[in-house]
Design an enzyme around this catalytic site. Structure first.
Site, PDB file in Angstrom:
ATOM      1  N   ASN A  92      51.164  71.328  13.076  1.00 23.59           N
ATOM      2  CA  ASN A  92      50.138  70.390  12.620  1.00 23.59           C
ATOM      3  C   ASN A  92      50.565  69.576  11.397  1.00 23.59           C
ATOM      4  O   ASN A  92      50.211  68.405  11.278  1.00 23.59           O
ATOM      5  CB  ASN A  92      48.857  71.184  12.303  1.00 23.59           C
ATOM      6  CG  ASN A  92      47.872  70.366  11.499  1.00 23.59           C
ATOM      7  OD1 ASN A  92      47.261  69.431  12.006  1.00 23.59           O
ATOM      8  ND2 ASN A  92      47.717  70.708  10.221  1.00 23.59           N
ATOM      9  N   TYR A 159      57.038  57.108   8.550  1.00 25.14           N
ATOM     10  CA  TYR A 159      56.116  58.057   9.207  1.00 25.14           C
ATOM     11  C   TYR A 159      55.988  57.727  10.698  1.00 25.14           C
ATOM     12  O   TYR A 159      56.110  58.607  11.548  1.00 25.14           O
ATOM     13  CB  TYR A 159      54.764  57.960   8.502  1.00 25.14           C
ATOM     14  CG  TYR A 159      53.625  58.724   9.133  1.00 25.14           C
ATOM     15  CD1 TYR A 159      53.555  60.111   9.038  1.00 25.14           C
ATOM     16  CD2 TYR A 159      52.597  58.052   9.800  1.00 25.14           C
ATOM     17  CE1 TYR A 159      52.476  60.811   9.597  1.00 25.14           C
ATOM     18  CE2 TYR A 159      51.528  58.743  10.349  1.00 25.14           C
ATOM     19  CZ  TYR A 159      51.466  60.120  10.248  1.00 25.14           C
ATOM     20  OH  TYR A 159      50.413  60.810  10.796  1.00 25.14           O
ATOM     21  N   ALA A 161      58.021  56.103  12.604  1.00 24.49           N
ATOM     22  CA  ALA A 161      59.297  56.365  13.285  1.00 24.49           C
ATOM     23  C   ALA A 161      59.508  57.868  13.481  1.00 24.49           C
ATOM     24  O   ALA A 161      59.973  58.313  14.538  1.00 24.49           O
ATOM     25  CB  ALA A 161      60.454  55.764  12.485  1.00 24.49           C
ATOM     26  N   ALA A 162      59.143  58.657  12.476  1.00 28.03           N
ATOM     27  CA  ALA A 162      59.316  60.120  12.589  1.00 28.03           C
ATOM     28  C   ALA A 162      58.394  60.681  13.668  1.00 28.03           C
ATOM     29  O   ALA A 162      58.777  61.568  14.440  1.00 28.03           O
ATOM     30  CB  ALA A 162      59.028  60.792  11.241  1.00 28.03           C
TER      31      ALA A 162
END
Ligand SMILES: NC(=O)c1ccc[n+]([C@@H]2O[C@H](COP(=O)([O-])OP(=O)(O)OC[C@H]3O[C@@H](n4cnc5c(N)ncnc54)[C@H](OP(=O)(O)O)[C@@H]3O)[C@@H](O)[C@H]2O)c1
Length: 267
Positions: A92, A159, A161-162
């Site tokens: 999460n 973020y 892209a990750a």
């Protein structure tokens, strides 16, 4: 003997299951998932960098920073030693703390940290906790991605892209593990009004001289509007995850489930 009620089958369907939910403190989706799966009868272990002041069961909490290899190693060793593994793993934790202001403001360190938190933490935890799942021929893994992986945020390119990388990895893992009895899926939330999101709305309200609901609306507008007309509650995301990890979802493999009130307009 008294017949169990219909509700008993649904609420206690995770009886006997061992679960790890990363980031289950601080009133976000993680905490809602912990509560929902505990309600379903599972033994739910969680982890965060800070130990909460009020812990209902300290045996079910592991303090660690999952963005570091040392942190994930600590969690894996602890779980293998004390619980002999988990049946269900919910990755999460995620988020972005890179600066606004465009691509030239983004440093190597910021990119790296964002990938450590949003991608490598899950890769390391999955790898560490897979051996007992493979041995028992059963397991469920969830990766919490974001609609931003298809809809990159203006100020959160690392973020986005990750999360895109996480979704891609999740699909490959699902294909590899399905024949071995392990189901992998991902969940892509939209704007979910966690306690942290509430603080962001308050900050925008203060900065722009808005009241809370105008600031919330400004954020919703910045996403192009939310067709359903409101933000998500963390409990709604937890409900989807409770379904996906249960045997009711036994044929669902390698799918990304968007839960965004209709924000993403494409199919
Ligand atoms: N909220 C949204 O609108 C939204 C939208 C799309 C996707 N998502 C994704 O949904 C997931 C949950 O987001 P959320 O906003 O609801 O947050 P959340 O579940 O409340 O996550 C915060 C929790 O993670 C822990 N945590 C943060 N960094 C950590 C680290 N490096 N190591 C260990 N624990 C860490 C925090 O505790 P400590 O601070 O004590 O470590 C806290 O328990 C994330 O993957 C996020 O990217 C959120």
């Amino acid at each position: 003997m008294e017949e169990p009620s219909k509700d008993t089958f649904v609420t206690k369907e995770l009886d006997g299951k061992r679960v790890l939910v990363t980031g289950g403190t601080k009133g976000g989706m993680g905490e809602a998932i912990v509560n929902r799966l505990t309600h379903a009868g599972a033994t739910v272990i969680t982890t965060a960098r800070n130990t909460p002041d009020e812990l209902t069961d300290s045996d079910l909490f592991i303090q660690a920073d999952i963005s570091t290899p040392d942190g994930t190693t600590k969690i894996v060793e602890n779980i293998l030693e004390r619980f002999d593994g988990v049946d269900i793993l919910i990755n999460n934790v995620g988020g972005s703390s890179t600066p606004t202001g465009g691509v030239l403001k983004q440093t190597d360190a910021g990119w790296q940290q964002t990938f450590e938190t949003n991608l490598f933490a899950a890769v390391r935890l999955d790898r560490g906790l897979l051996p007992p799942m493979l041995k028992q021929g059963y397991g469920v893994i969830i990766h919490v991605t974001s609609i931003q992986r298809r809809f990159p945020g203006e100020n959160t390119m690392a973020y986005s892209a990750a999360k895109a990388a996480l979704a891609n990895y999740s699909k490959a893992l699902a294909t590899e593990l399905a024949p071995k009895g392990i189901r992998v899926n991902s969940v892509a939330p939209g704007f979910t009004e966690t306690k942290a999101a509430g603080r962001l709305i308050e900050r925008i309200a203060q900065e722009r001289g808005y009241d809370y609901s105008d600031a919330r609306q400004a954020l919703m507008d910045s996403l192009g509007g939310i067709p359903i007309g409101r933000t998500a509650r963390p409990e709604e995301v937890a409900e989807l995850i409770a379904f996906l990890v249960s045997d009711r979802a036994s044929y669902i493999v390698g799918a990304e489930h968007t839960i965004d009130g209709g924000i993403v307009r494409t199919i």
